[in-house]
Design a protein around this motif. Structure first.
Motif, PDB file in Angstrom:
ATOM      1  N   THR A 190       4.131   2.502  11.836  1.00 52.71           N
ATOM      2  CA  THR A 190       3.445   1.743  10.787  1.00 52.71           C
ATOM      3  C   THR A 190       4.475   0.906   9.898  1.00 52.71           C
ATOM      4  N   GLN A 224       7.629  -2.593  15.768  1.00 58.46           N
ATOM      5  CA  GLN A 224       7.026  -1.216  15.474  1.00 58.46           C
ATOM      6  C   GLN A 224       7.122  -0.244  16.930  1.00 58.46           C
ATOM      7  N   LYS A 308       0.358  -3.799   4.636  1.00 58.40           N
ATOM      8  CA  LYS A 308       1.006  -3.275   5.555  1.00 58.40           C
ATOM      9  C   LYS A 308       2.005  -2.343   4.828  1.00 58.40           C
ATOM     10  N   THR A 312       1.979   2.014   5.628  1.00 57.12           N
ATOM     11  CA  THR A 312       3.254   2.789   5.881  1.00 57.12           C
ATOM     12  C   THR A 312       3.513   3.813   4.872  1.00 57.12           C
ATOM     13  N   GLU A 315       1.106   6.620   5.429  1.00 53.47           N
ATOM     14  CA  GLU A 315       1.648   7.553   6.414  1.00 53.47           C
ATOM     15  C   GLU A 315       2.740   8.534   5.895  1.00 53.47           C
TER      16      GLU A 315
END
Ligand SMILES: NC(=O)c1ccc[n+]([C@@H]2O[C@H](COP(=O)([O-])OP(=O)(O)OC[C@H]3O[C@@H](n4cnc5c(N)ncnc54)[C@H](O)[C@@H]3O)[C@@H](O)[C@H]2O)c1
Ligand SMILES: O=C(O)C[C@H](O)C(=O)O
Length: 329
Positions: A190, A224, A308, A312, A315
């Motif tokens: 991510t 990634q 974006k 991340t 997560e």
């Protein structure tokens, strides 16, 4: 001659360890006038292999290498450390995500955080490489009672180097011409390699590379997924490039950052860019002349980048919640 500094390295008999130690001992990291002690930490079953590595270090007769300790004892291993490089842990296999390793690797970092706090110098800087490195670093930092949080780092420099190399290849320039590349968030699938603020020869990447579809799509996905691509190709996770990135990180945190530039490393958020405090997130970092560091603040984040970054960070919060039993109080 300066007094020796002590570098403690876990997983020293592993693949990354093998690619790290000789460069540190040769003087190419801390300088040709800086003697070093190497404290090599392994689990008991790997001590015979570690002895082989010690024999090879001896056989190099490095002028700057003063003392080697090879041990499975954390107190001995981290004693008087100036740097703790936490590499030791299990790498993922093909088909796994890095956070699938949390259950196996996470618990390693409680005892190591405690042992660093109890035995290393109060100024010791800790860099976590073992995956999932952001959350393992959070565990180590949270267990290192008494040590400042700003001395804990997790590695995203390999992602930065990969991103620079991809942009350079697309633009037909050398990777050294790419600057201001920030990896945001987690060292995972991510992560967001920020092409919006990156520059090539001082110009925005978006002016040099007009293919916005490639930047938003293939470029991000390639960075990634680079770790997985290497595991597929090599049958083992990146080791030489990971060791190189760890040493780049140590050097970037030890020397002032070039004017106007920044480097990527995960640090404990203080709320910069709206990232929840306490999350171990990669951000743009500048190292100052006095050796301290700061987050580069004030970058304008557009809607694409914000989406974006949000993904991340979400997560990282999930990973933190999954290891709450390993984080005291
Ligand atoms: N952050 C990054 O960018 C990045 C890049 C590459 C690899 N990694 C990670 O680095 C880690 C190490 O990779 P590797 O290729 O060197 O693996 P490896 O299996 O070759 O070596 C790991 C070593 O760690 C040792 N070890 C295991 N548990 C330990 C403990 N509790 N204390 C001390 N040592 C211990 C093992 O005995 C082994 O020698 C993996 O988790 C891998 O996923 C991170
Ligand atoms: O991908 C992995 O599991 C190893 C490492 O984190 C990498 O990025 O190469």
């Amino acid at each position: 001659m300066k007094d020796p500094i002590t570098i403690s390295i876990t997983g020293a008999a592993g693949n990354i360890g093998y690619a790290l130690l000789f460069r540190i001992a040769s003087g190419s990291v801390f300088g040709a006038d800086q003697p070093v002690n190497l404290h090599l930490i392994e689990i008991e079953p790997a001590l015979p292999a570690l002895q082989g590595v010690v024999m090879e270090l001896d056989d190099c007769a490095f002028p700057l290498l003063k003392n080697i300790v090879a041990t499975a004892d954390l107190a001995e291993g981290f004693k008087n450390a100036d740097w703790a490089l936490l590499v030791g842990s299990v790498p993922r296999k093909a088909g796994m995500e890095r956070n699938d390793l949390l259950g196996i690797n996470g618990k390693i970092f409680t005892g190591q955080g405690q042992a660093i706090a109890a035995n290393a110098k109060p100024t010791c800087k800790t860099l976590v490489v073992g995956n999932p490195c952001n959350t393992n670093c959070l565990i180590a930092m949270s267990n290192a009672t008494g040590l400042p949080k700003n001395q804990f780092f997790a590695m995203t420099r390999l992602d930065e180097n990969r991103a620079k190399s991809q942009l350079a290849a697309k633009a037909g320039v050398h990777s050294s011409q790419v600057t201001n590349l920030c990896i945001w968030g987690n060292h995972s699938a991510t992560q967001y390699p920020d092409f919006v603020h990156a520059k090539i020869d001082g110009k925005p990447v978006t002016e040099v590379i007009s293919d916005r579809e490639w930047l938003e799509g293939e470029f991000i996905a390639t960075v990634q997924q680079r770790g997985a691509a290497i595991i597929k190709a090599r049958g083992a996770s990146s080791a030489a490039s990971a060791a190189n990135a760890a040493l780049d990180t140590v050097m970037a945190l030890s020397t002032p950052t070039a004017e106007g530039d920044w480097h990527s490393v995960a640090i404990c958020s203080n709320g910069e860019y709206g990232i929840e405090p306490g999350i171990m997130a990669s951000m743009p970092i500048r190292t100052k002349a006095d050796g301290s560091w700061e987050v580069v603040e004030g970058l304008e984040i557009d809607d694409f980048s914000q989406g974006k970054i949000d993904a991340t960070i979400a997560e990282l919060k999930e990973e933190r919640d999954a290891v709450k039993d390993l984080i005291p109080g």
